[in-house]
Design a protein around this motif. Structure first.
Motif, PDB file in Angstrom:
ATOM      1  N   ALA A 169       0.810  -1.224   0.000  1.00  0.00           N
ATOM      2  CA  ALA A 169       0.000   0.000   0.000  1.00  0.00           C
ATOM      3  C   ALA A 169       0.839   1.267   0.000  1.00  0.00           C
ATOM      4  O   ALA A 169       0.298   2.363  -0.172  1.00  0.00           O
ATOM      5  CB  ALA A 169      -0.944   0.005   1.207  1.00  0.00           C
ATOM      6  N   THR A 170       2.174   1.134   0.187  1.00  0.00           N
ATOM      7  CA  THR A 170       3.027   2.316   0.239  1.00  0.00           C
ATOM      8  C   THR A 170       3.670   2.646  -1.110  1.00  0.00           C
ATOM      9  O   THR A 170       4.510   3.545  -1.182  1.00  0.00           O
ATOM     10  CB  THR A 170       4.139   2.153   1.288  1.00  0.00           C
ATOM     11  N   ASN A 193       7.076   4.901   3.802  1.00  0.00           N
ATOM     12  CA  ASN A 193       7.294   3.510   3.414  1.00  0.00           C
ATOM     13  C   ASN A 193       8.216   2.831   4.418  1.00  0.00           C
ATOM     14  O   ASN A 193       8.562   3.411   5.453  1.00  0.00           O
ATOM     15  CB  ASN A 193       7.870   3.432   1.991  1.00  0.00           C
ATOM     16  N   ALA A 194       8.615   1.612   4.075  1.00  0.00           N
ATOM     17  CA  ALA A 194       9.409   0.799   5.001  1.00  0.00           C
ATOM     18  C   ALA A 194      10.895   0.808   4.684  1.00  0.00           C
ATOM     19  O   ALA A 194      11.655   0.078   5.321  1.00  0.00           O
ATOM     20  CB  ALA A 194       8.904  -0.646   4.967  1.00  0.00           C
ATOM     21  N   THR A 195      11.341   1.628   3.737  1.00  0.00           N
ATOM     22  CA  THR A 195      12.749   1.579   3.341  1.00  0.00           C
ATOM     23  C   THR A 195      13.607   2.644   4.020  1.00  0.00           C
ATOM     24  O   THR A 195      14.779   2.811   3.677  1.00  0.00           O
ATOM     25  CB  THR A 195      12.893   1.749   1.814  1.00  0.00           C
ATOM     26  N   MET A 196      13.050   3.377   4.969  1.00  0.00           N
ATOM     27  CA  MET A 196      13.791   4.457   5.612  1.00  0.00           C
ATOM     28  C   MET A 196      14.987   3.907   6.402  1.00  0.00           C
ATOM     29  O   MET A 196      14.887   2.905   7.111  1.00  0.00           O
ATOM     30  CB  MET A 196      12.888   5.229   6.570  1.00  0.00           C
ATOM     31  N   VAL A 197      16.112   4.601   6.293  1.00  0.00           N
ATOM     32  CA  VAL A 197      17.348   4.167   6.937  1.00  0.00           C
ATOM     33  C   VAL A 197      17.557   4.934   8.234  1.00  0.00           C
ATOM     34  O   VAL A 197      17.339   6.143   8.294  1.00  0.00           O
ATOM     35  CB  VAL A 197      18.557   4.396   6.012  1.00  0.00           C
ATOM     36  N   LEU A 198      17.983   4.213   9.264  1.00  0.00           N
ATOM     37  CA  LEU A 198      18.388   4.844  10.526  1.00  0.00           C
ATOM     38  C   LEU A 198      19.888   5.108  10.470  1.00  0.00           C
ATOM     39  O   LEU A 198      20.697   4.261  10.858  1.00  0.00           O
ATOM     40  CB  LEU A 198      18.048   3.926  11.705  1.00  0.00           C
ATOM     41  N   HIS A 199      20.282   6.273   9.968  1.00  0.00           N
ATOM     42  CA  HIS A 199      21.702   6.609   9.874  1.00  0.00           C
ATOM     43  C   HIS A 199      22.185   7.180  11.202  1.00  0.00           C
ATOM     44  O   HIS A 199      21.630   8.163  11.696  1.00  0.00           O
ATOM     45  CB  HIS A 199      21.941   7.657   8.787  1.00  0.00           C
ATOM     46  N   PRO A 200      23.223   6.603  11.813  1.00  0.00           N
ATOM     47  CA  PRO A 200      23.742   7.180  13.053  1.00  0.00           C
ATOM     48  C   PRO A 200      24.442   8.503  12.785  1.00  0.00           C
ATOM     49  O   PRO A 200      25.015   8.703  11.707  1.00  0.00           O
ATOM     50  CB  PRO A 200      24.728   6.123  13.551  1.00  0.00           C
TER      51      PRO A 200
END
Length: 539
Positions: free
Chosen positions: A308-309, A501-508
């Motif tokens: 759905a995203t 969406n679900a592709t977001m990155v957690l960048h430190p």
């Protein structure tokens, strides 16, 4: 410290042969006998290695430390000790090991293993530039070292240096032509360069022989996490979330895993296929497996919710939410009959009129992120040149929202949705319309960082109640266990949504102290994301 006698050297050599042959119990017994009569540092160090293989962590630690005390200036013994400290693979473990790798290199700057392992640890803690330095130092010692080349290629890939990554993966394959990881990496870099035929060849070579990757945890009675993934580079960035102290991990490339073969045994299921535009086949395969598996064990990120995203469906998902607007997005199919980009542009211009679009507008190739293959057309005359830059048989046309602030600055907020809660991640400010944190002017503008700090410390007060209510309503519709939202605010404080969406990155945040204000928000989000990989009873 007395040297080994000739007889002790013979017995030590025999024990090392047993150790190298995997006969760890016999090696341990032989080394233990030697250590009782002569606690020499070489005997202690190899005894520690045998105990590592046997899972005797406390004993191994004691013998590594005893060996170092007896021979503090031995690069080899310090290298073994550093490897022992780093073996769990966690960020904290590497930080303990790092100083010992550096000590090895102080004693012996030509120690190849220390350079490679130091670089690998630096990658795991997101010190990518420092990791490059370490790998280049290793390659100066051995220009064909496959591990250094492979790791350097993966660093380039993570930094979107796709041409450099492709060249490095090719170098690895010249040395090790059957290395699956190199074929997989080359497939990803080629795809990002728009070379889809080349990418597919290397996907077949990389995933066809082995569509499953197993990462053993550090322990015997651990649960198993099963990750459903795509071979097509559209996955949730799950690697930083793993904890090999807490679980074993299996990763399946769904496009290559036989549909008639049952999934391997597991205790927690995580759908990592995150890009609905790039990975429709993998999402379909995940969806076929999902109902039965998710009803029996804990499962995260339902593939139906990910579908759905897709960018063309996001408007439908968000319709009717007060104080929220996102760009109308329609797919344009490029005709193979078009002999040139000018002919394609002419057809696109007429199509835009039929669809009711007005200039300026945005064009992007579906399935790409980070600003790649994303262009702004100010007028129809721009279309031929822009179409030459955009790969693929289709493109997305987006209406251009009024995203520039009253101060003529463009802002992009990122908030993650993790386990049902919202977590602020960053605010990027730029004088350019295409805003990404890595290219924004945050480093050179203290006032920009002050604004970001205010957002991170109290995002609700910063955004206002209307915007927060809109984001919470969108979160309820998304229903993603792991996801994110990129957006800005208009002049009235309404949310203008770029993507969700679900592709977001957690960048430190980088190590520089100017980013210390970002660390609490990042750590809170990272802990919430890692908690998703902890098995809990199914609901």
């Amino acid at each position: 410290m007395s040297p080994l006698t000739e007889e002790e050297e013979i017995r030590l050599h025999a024990a090392l042969t047993l150790l190298q042959s995997g006969l760890w119990h016999l090696a341990h017994e032989a080394l233990r006998t030697l250590e009782t009569h002569h606690p020499h540092p070489l005997i202690l160090a190899n005894l520690a290695l045998a105990e590592e293989r046997l899972g005797q962590e406390n004993e191994a630690r004691q013998h590594h430390e005893a060996a170092i005390r007896l021979a503090p200036d031995s690069p080899g013994l310090r290298f073994n000790w550093a490897n022992f400290l780093a073996r769990s693979g966690t960020r904290e473990a590497f930080l303990l090991a790092r100083d010992h790798y550096l000590a090895v290199l102080t004693l012996d700057p030509t120690h190849l293993g220390a350079w490679v392992n130091l670089g690998t640890g630096l990658v795991s803690t997101d010190h990518l530039e420092a990791a490059k330095t370490a790998f280049h130092a290793a390659l100066a010692l051995d220009p064909q070292h496959p591990g250094a080349l492979l790791n350097l290629a993966h660093v380039a890939l993570s930094q979107q240096e796709n041409e450099e990554a492709a060249c490095l993966f090719e170098q690895v394959l010249k040395v090790s032509p059957d290395l699956l990881d190199a074929h997989r990496g080359l497939a990803t870099s080629a795809s990002r360069l728009g070379q889809e035929n080349r990418a597919e060849v290397h996907r077949q070579l990389g995933y066809g022989p082995e569509p499953e990757i197993f990462l053993p945890g550090h322990g015997s009675a651990l649960p198993t996490l099963l990750i459903l993934a795509s071979a097509a580079d559209g996955n949730i960035p799950w690697q930083p979330l793993l904890d090999r102290q807490r679980h074993h991990t299996r990763i399946l490339a769904l496009e290559f895993f036989p549909e008639n073969v049952p999934l391997p045994p597991h205790d927690l299921l995580f759908n990592a296929v995150g890009d609905a535009d790039r990975c429709p086949d993998a999402l379909t395969r995940a969806l076929q497996r999902w109902p039965q598996c998710a009803s029996q064990i804990p499962a995260r990120n339902d593939p139906q919710r990910v579908q759905a995203t897709a960018r063309t469906r996001l408007v439908q998902l968000s319709t009717g939410i007060p104080h929220l607007r996102n760009a109308r997005t329609v797919e344009f199919r490029r005709s193979p009959r078009d002999a040139s980009c000018r002919e394609s542009a002419h057809r696109l211009e007429h199509w835009l009129l039929d669809q009711g679009y007005h200039f300026p507008l945005l064009l992007r190739a579906p399935g790409f992120h980070g600003g790649q293959y994303f262009e702004r057309a100010e007028r129809a005359d721009d279309l031929p040149v822009l179409l030459e830059r955009l790969p693929g048989s289709s493109l997305l046309v987006l209406e251009c929202l009024p995203t520039q602030g009253q101060d003529e600055i463009y802002r992009k907020f990122r908030i993650m949705t993790l386990g049902g809660n919202l977590y602020p991640i960053h605010l990027a400010l730029s004088s350019q319309w295409k805003v990404h944190y890595f290219s924004a002017e945050m480093t050179t503008r203290p006032d920009f960082r002050e604004e970001e700090q205010a957002f991170l410390e109290d995002y609700r007060a910063f955004l206002g109640s209307s915007a927060v209510s809109a984001l919470e309503a969108l979160q309820l519709r998304l229903r993603l266990d792991y996801g994110g939202m990129d957006f800005t605010l208009d002049h009235e404080g309404n949310v203008l949504l770029f993507e969700a969406n679900a592709t977001m990155v957690l960048h430190p945040p980088p190590e520089d102290r100017i980013w210390d204000y970002r660390r609490p928000a990042f750590e809170e989000a990272l802990n919430a994301a890692r908690a998703l990989f902890t098995p809990t009873p199914a609901v």
